[in-house]
Design a protein around this motif. Structure first.
Motif, PDB file in Angstrom:
ATOM      1  N   GLY A   1     -20.469   7.337   7.153  1.00 21.15           N
ATOM      2  CA  GLY A   1     -21.181   8.357   6.396  1.00 21.15           C
ATOM      3  C   GLY A   1     -20.314   9.437   5.776  1.00 21.15           C
ATOM      4  N   LYS A   2     -19.022   9.412   6.052  1.00 24.47           N
ATOM      5  CA  LYS A   2     -18.127  10.420   5.470  1.00 24.47           C
ATOM      6  C   LYS A   2     -18.004  10.194   3.964  1.00 24.47           C
ATOM      7  CE  LYS A   2     -14.928  13.594   5.031  1.00 24.47           C
ATOM      8  NZ  LYS A   2     -15.248  15.034   5.125  1.00 24.47           N
ATOM      9  N   LYS A   3     -18.284  11.246   3.193  1.00 25.93           N
ATOM     10  CA  LYS A   3     -18.216  11.147   1.736  1.00 25.93           C
ATOM     11  C   LYS A   3     -16.846  11.613   1.254  1.00 25.93           C
ATOM     12  CE  LYS A   3     -23.186  11.944   1.141  1.00 25.93           C
ATOM     13  NZ  LYS A   3     -23.480  10.528   0.863  1.00 25.93           N
ATOM     14  N   LEU A   4     -16.244  10.810   0.384  1.00 25.67           N
ATOM     15  CA  LEU A   4     -14.928  11.123  -0.154  1.00 25.67           C
ATOM     16  C   LEU A   4     -15.018  11.293  -1.666  1.00 25.67           C
ATOM     17  CD1 LEU A   4     -12.749   8.538   1.822  1.00 25.67           C
ATOM     18  CD2 LEU A   4     -13.185  10.936   2.397  1.00 25.67           C
ATOM     19  N   HIS A   5     -14.298  12.266  -2.146  1.00 23.54           N
ATOM     20  CA  HIS A   5     -14.238  12.542  -3.581  1.00 23.54           C
ATOM     21  C   HIS A   5     -12.943  11.946  -4.115  1.00 23.54           C
ATOM     22  CE1 HIS A   5     -14.041  15.773  -6.990  1.00 23.54           C
ATOM     23  NE2 HIS A   5     -14.438  14.603  -7.434  1.00 23.54           N
ATOM     24  N   GLY A   6     -13.040  10.814  -4.810  1.00 26.62           N
ATOM     25  CA  GLY A   6     -11.877  10.069  -5.259  1.00 26.62           C
ATOM     26  C   GLY A   6     -11.578   8.920  -4.308  1.00 26.62           C
ATOM     27  N   TYR A   7     -11.026   7.815  -4.871  1.00 24.90           N
ATOM     28  CA  TYR A   7     -10.744   6.662  -4.010  1.00 24.90           C
ATOM     29  C   TYR A   7      -9.736   5.732  -4.696  1.00 24.90           C
ATOM     30  CZ  TYR A   7     -11.817   3.872   0.079  1.00 24.90           C
ATOM     31  OH  TYR A   7     -11.732   3.240   1.294  1.00 24.90           O
ATOM     32  N   PRO A   8      -8.893   5.052  -3.905  1.00 27.08           N
ATOM     33  CA  PRO A   8      -7.981   4.059  -4.491  1.00 27.08           C
ATOM     34  C   PRO A   8      -8.767   2.914  -5.137  1.00 27.08           C
ATOM     35  CG  PRO A   8      -7.292   4.633  -2.248  1.00 27.08           C
ATOM     36  CD  PRO A   8      -8.660   5.218  -2.450  1.00 27.08           C
ATOM     37  N   VAL A   9      -8.250   2.447  -6.274  1.00 29.69           N
ATOM     38  CA  VAL A   9      -8.893   1.312  -6.953  1.00 29.69           C
ATOM     39  C   VAL A   9      -7.969   0.092  -7.041  1.00 29.69           C
ATOM     40  CG1 VAL A   9     -10.556   2.671  -8.240  1.00 29.69           C
ATOM     41  CG2 VAL A   9      -8.287   2.285  -9.219  1.00 29.69           C
ATOM     42  N   LYS A  10      -6.673   0.310  -6.857  1.00 29.50           N
ATOM     43  CA  LYS A  10      -5.727  -0.808  -6.838  1.00 29.50           C
ATOM     44  C   LYS A  10      -4.573  -0.485  -5.901  1.00 29.50           C
ATOM     45  CE  LYS A  10      -6.294  -2.974 -11.429  1.00 29.50           C
ATOM     46  NZ  LYS A  10      -7.535  -2.288 -11.813  1.00 29.50           N
ATOM     47  N   THR A  11      -4.110  -1.506  -5.178  1.00 29.27           N
ATOM     48  CA  THR A  11      -2.925  -1.379  -4.338  1.00 29.27           C
ATOM     49  C   THR A  11      -1.984  -2.535  -4.632  1.00 29.27           C
ATOM     50  OG1 THR A  11      -4.221  -0.360  -2.539  1.00 29.27           O
ATOM     51  CG2 THR A  11      -2.047  -1.204  -1.972  1.00 29.27           C
ATOM     52  N   PHE A  12      -0.707  -2.207  -4.826  1.00 30.75           N
ATOM     53  CA  PHE A  12       0.340  -3.210  -5.038  1.00 30.75           C
ATOM     54  C   PHE A  12       1.366  -3.112  -3.910  1.00 30.75           C
ATOM     55  CE2 PHE A  12      -1.326  -2.127  -9.185  1.00 30.75           C
ATOM     56  CZ  PHE A  12      -1.409  -3.340  -9.858  1.00 30.75           C
ATOM     57  N   VAL A  13       1.738  -4.232  -3.347  1.00 36.10           N
ATOM     58  CA  VAL A  13       2.826  -4.298  -2.363  1.00 36.10           C
ATOM     59  C   VAL A  13       3.976  -5.059  -3.001  1.00 36.10           C
ATOM     60  CG1 VAL A  13       3.553  -5.193  -0.121  1.00 36.10           C
ATOM     61  CG2 VAL A  13       1.260  -4.222  -0.393  1.00 36.10           C
ATOM     62  N   ARG A  14       5.084  -4.333  -3.236  1.00 36.79           N
ATOM     63  CA  ARG A  14       6.228  -4.934  -3.946  1.00 36.79           C
ATOM     64  C   ARG A  14       5.771  -5.631  -5.239  1.00 36.79           C
ATOM     65  NH1 ARG A  14       7.268  -8.667  -0.960  1.00 36.79           N
ATOM     66  NH2 ARG A  14       6.065  -8.132   0.904  1.00 36.79           N
ATOM     67  N   GLY A  15       4.900  -4.983  -5.964  1.00 34.08           N
ATOM     68  CA  GLY A  15       4.445  -5.482  -7.246  1.00 34.08           C
ATOM     69  C   GLY A  15       3.321  -6.496  -7.189  1.00 34.08           C
ATOM     70  N   ASN A  16       2.933  -6.904  -5.989  1.00 30.42           N
ATOM     71  CA  ASN A  16       1.853  -7.878  -5.817  1.00 30.42           C
ATOM     72  C   ASN A  16       0.528  -7.156  -5.606  1.00 30.42           C
ATOM     73  OD1 ASN A  16       3.442 -10.538  -5.512  1.00 30.42           O
ATOM     74  ND2 ASN A  16       4.442  -9.198  -4.006  1.00 30.42           N
ATOM     75  N   LEU A  17      -0.475  -7.478  -6.409  1.00 30.83           N
ATOM     76  CA  LEU A  17      -1.799  -6.869  -6.266  1.00 30.83           C
ATOM     77  C   LEU A  17      -2.463  -7.394  -5.000  1.00 30.83           C
ATOM     78  CD1 LEU A  17      -3.962  -5.051  -7.626  1.00 30.83           C
ATOM     79  CD2 LEU A  17      -4.866  -7.144  -8.692  1.00 30.83           C
ATOM     80  N   VAL A  18      -2.811  -6.478  -4.087  1.00 30.08           N
ATOM     81  CA  VAL A  18      -3.432  -6.889  -2.825  1.00 30.08           C
ATOM     82  C   VAL A  18      -4.838  -6.313  -2.652  1.00 30.08           C
ATOM     83  CG1 VAL A  18      -1.239  -7.270  -1.632  1.00 30.08           C
ATOM     84  CG2 VAL A  18      -2.283  -4.987  -1.582  1.00 30.08           C
ATOM     85  N   TYR A  19      -5.181  -5.327  -3.469  1.00 26.53           N
ATOM     86  CA  TYR A  19      -6.515  -4.710  -3.373  1.00 26.53           C
ATOM     87  C   TYR A  19      -6.943  -4.282  -4.763  1.00 26.53           C
ATOM     88  CZ  TYR A  19      -9.879  -0.894  -2.785  1.00 26.53           C
ATOM     89  OH  TYR A  19     -10.974  -0.061  -2.899  1.00 26.53           O
ATOM     90  N   GLU A  20      -8.229  -4.536  -5.079  1.00 26.88           N
ATOM     91  CA  GLU A  20      -8.752  -4.144  -6.384  1.00 26.88           C
ATOM     92  C   GLU A  20     -10.242  -3.872  -6.296  1.00 26.88           C
ATOM     93  OE1 GLU A  20      -8.256  -5.533 -11.008  1.00 26.88           O
ATOM     94  OE2 GLU A  20      -8.334  -7.110  -9.476  1.00 26.88           O
ATOM     95  N   ASP A  21     -10.624  -2.644  -6.621  1.00 28.39           N
ATOM     96  CA  ASP A  21     -12.034  -2.260  -6.750  1.00 28.39           C
ATOM     97  C   ASP A  21     -12.895  -2.702  -5.570  1.00 28.39           C
ATOM     98  OD1 ASP A  21     -11.555  -1.038  -9.215  1.00 28.39           O
ATOM     99  OD2 ASP A  21     -11.764  -2.946 -10.283  1.00 28.39           O
ATOM    100  N   GLY A  22     -12.460  -2.360  -4.373  1.00 27.41           N
ATOM    101  CA  GLY A  22     -13.260  -2.629  -3.186  1.00 27.41           C
ATOM    102  C   GLY A  22     -13.013  -3.954  -2.518  1.00 27.41           C
ATOM    103  N   ASN A  23     -12.171  -4.793  -3.105  1.00 29.78           N
ATOM    104  CA  ASN A  23     -11.952  -6.134  -2.562  1.00 29.78           C
ATOM    105  C   ASN A  23     -10.488  -6.381  -2.218  1.00 29.78           C
ATOM    106  OD1 ASN A  23     -14.711  -7.128  -3.020  1.00 29.78           O
ATOM    107  ND2 ASN A  23     -14.183  -6.935  -5.196  1.00 29.78           N
ATOM    108  N   PHE A  24     -10.272  -7.013  -1.085  1.00 27.64           N
ATOM    109  CA  PHE A  24      -8.932  -7.474  -0.739  1.00 27.64           C
ATOM    110  C   PHE A  24      -8.627  -8.720  -1.556  1.00 27.64           C
ATOM    111  CE2 PHE A  24      -6.212 -10.272   1.891  1.00 27.64           C
ATOM    112  CZ  PHE A  24      -5.058  -9.498   1.851  1.00 27.64           C
ATOM    113  N   VAL A  25      -7.537  -8.707  -2.307  1.00 27.78           N
ATOM    114  CA  VAL A  25      -7.189  -9.842  -3.169  1.00 27.78           C
ATOM    115  C   VAL A  25      -5.793 -10.373  -2.863  1.00 27.78           C
ATOM    116  CG1 VAL A  25      -8.738  -9.122  -5.035  1.00 27.78           C
ATOM    117  CG2 VAL A  25      -6.368  -8.288  -5.013  1.00 27.78           C
ATOM    118  N   GLY A  26      -5.229  -9.937  -1.748  1.00 31.92           N
ATOM    119  CA  GLY A  26      -3.892 -10.387  -1.369  1.00 31.92           C
ATOM    120  C   GLY A  26      -3.931 -11.656  -0.539  1.00 31.92           C
TER     121      GLY A  26
END
Length: 455
Positions: A416-441
């Motif tokens: 229930g904790k509300k956050l203002h702002g959130y990550p939308v993409k994560t790259f590990v050594r240039g590899n996309l591992v997270y995008e818009d709520g989904n793990f893609v790594g």
């Protein structure tokens, strides 16, 4: 180029500026504008912040404790890390009597290698010196890339505690070999005395977990550890600082020129001991426990002033049915809470709300842990560094729920904790591992981080 992130605002510990980042072979190779996009994946970060991936320097994944094992495996824990913008995770393997440091680390590394979704490093908890053999192994461990060793001043009955003499030996050997001593500071004898009295009086709710180890129980051990570090002129890293009195002692030592580092955790910044009075108070049981409002205020003040060096999670979740073991006896509650996916979003939301700057959030969660623990390729967006990059949308509203987390636990204290702002993409050594709520790594993409010792 393999990857170009353009039109975003890059955030460092000291400045924020608009520029593009070019990545090749997992490394940042250029920062500027006007890069050729031929053959590259191009990500438009207009209106967003571009941040270095966070480093969670304190987790306990797949950890045996309290008659069970923490709920997140290396796969689940590092998957959750990726989805929260954490690109390097530090775990705490536990050395036991008769076992060596590198032997202990390699046993956990074998578990982690095929599962890791982000890069990983290890501290090593020292529980027995094995007649001095462990001290003799410190130099080899540092050369292997293990440059920090944790001591518990608590958990005597569990066989994890070190006495003051052992702590001093470890402090001295760590200083000699370029390593760091990490300390969990609480006084076990006073805790045991309190527990015995509470159980005798039939006081068994989660509230008495806090009362059995209140502020002064942690503060005494903080001060004792600081005393020995100062006396030995050895570096000391105090994990999960939660109390005002101990915090003030650490800050005084820092201001006097001693090499003392202070870590705190999001749960101490968000919750107070009042949570233990709740019907679900057992879910918040961790050690040290959340403290009173005065301690929380002091922690935030130290966050804002720069006195606290890092924020990490002590991520060690258990399932709700395991927490329920202590429904009528707080001593049977497995100690630990979730947080690995919440670390960066929580601190960045605090920045977005004006409590701290985004630069300070990056310093606490990325730059400082990399610097303190010898992760030379991590912690900042600079040419030559690993392309561990988070794209953050400051306008995205997000409410934490167990349903939108990526761990294996069945509840979270952050529900229930509300956050203002959130990550939308994560790259590990240039590899996309997270995008818009989904793990893609992919599990196994994570690599062991060989750290360098202190100069």
């Amino acid at each position: 180029m393999d990857l170009i992130i353009k039109n975003g605002t890059i955030v460092t510990p000291v400045e924020s500026y608009k520029a593009d980042i070019a990545v090749k072979n997992g490394k940042i190779v250029a920062i500027g504008t006007g890069f050729s996009e031929e053959g590259a994946k191009v990500v438009d970060a207009a209106g967003k912040l571009v941040l270095p991936g966070a480093i969670d320097a304190h987790t306990h994944l797949a950890m045996p404790f309290g008659g069970t094992v923490s709920a997140d495996s290396y796969l689940a824990g590092t998957r959750a890390a990726a989805c929260g913008g954490v690109t390097t995770v530090f775990d705490y393997p536990m050395q036991r009597k008769g076992k060596g440091i590198i032997e202990t680390i390699e046993g956990r590394k074998e578990m982690c290698d095929p599962e890791a979704c982000v890069d990983y490093a290890f501290h090593c908890c020292i529980t027995d010196l094995n007649d001095g053999a462990i001290l003799d192994e410190f130099e080899a461990a540092v050369n292997y890339g293990i440059t920090s060793f944790k001591c518990f001043l608590v958990y005597k009955k569990e066989g994890m505690m070190v006495d003051d003499g052992t702590l001093v030996k470890i402090l001295l050997k760590a200083k000699e070999t370029g390593a760091m001593t990490n300390i969990h500071a609480e006084n076990p004898d006073v805790i045991d005395l309190n527990i015995e009295q509470f159980l005798k009086e039939g006081k068994t709710s989660a509230w008495y977990h806090y009362l059995s180890r209140p502020e002064f129980v942690e503060a005494e051990a903080d001060k004792r550890a600081i005393h020995w570090a100062k006396s030995m002129e050895a570096p000391l890293y105090i994990v999960h600082m939660a109390d005002k009195e101990g915090l003030e002692a650490a800050i005084t030592a820092k201001n006097d020129g001693h090499e003392i580092y202070i870590e705190t955790c999001p749960q101490y910044l968000e919750f107070t001991c009042e949570v233990y009075k709740r019907e679900d108070g057992r879910n918040f049981v961790c050690s040290p426990p959340m403290k009173g409002q005065e301690s929380q205020d002091a922690l935030w003040k130290a966050i804002e002033s720069g006195a606290i060096d890092t924020v990490a999670t002590d991520h060690c979740p258990f399932q709700s049915y395991e927490k329920d073991w202590g429904k009528d006896d707080f001593t049977k509650i497995p100690n630990g809470c979730a947080g690995i996916e919440n670390l960066y979003p929580y601190m960045l939301s605090a920045a977005n709300d004006g409590k701290i700057s985004f630069n300070r959030a990056v310093e606490l969660c990325a730059f400082n842990p990399a610097k303190i623990f010898g992760c030379e390729d991590k912690g900042s967006l600079a040419v030559g560094k690993d392309a561990d990059i988070v794209i953050y949308d400051p306008n995205k509203e997000f409410t934490i729920s167990v349903e939108n987390m990526h761990s294996d636990y069945d509840h979270t204290i952050w529900e229930g904790k509300k956050l203002h702002g959130y990550p939308v993409k994560t790259f590990v050594r240039g590899n996309l591992v997270y995008e818009d709520g989904n793990f893609v790594g992919k599990p196994g993409i994570g690599q062991f981080v060989k750290r360098v010792g202190r100069k």
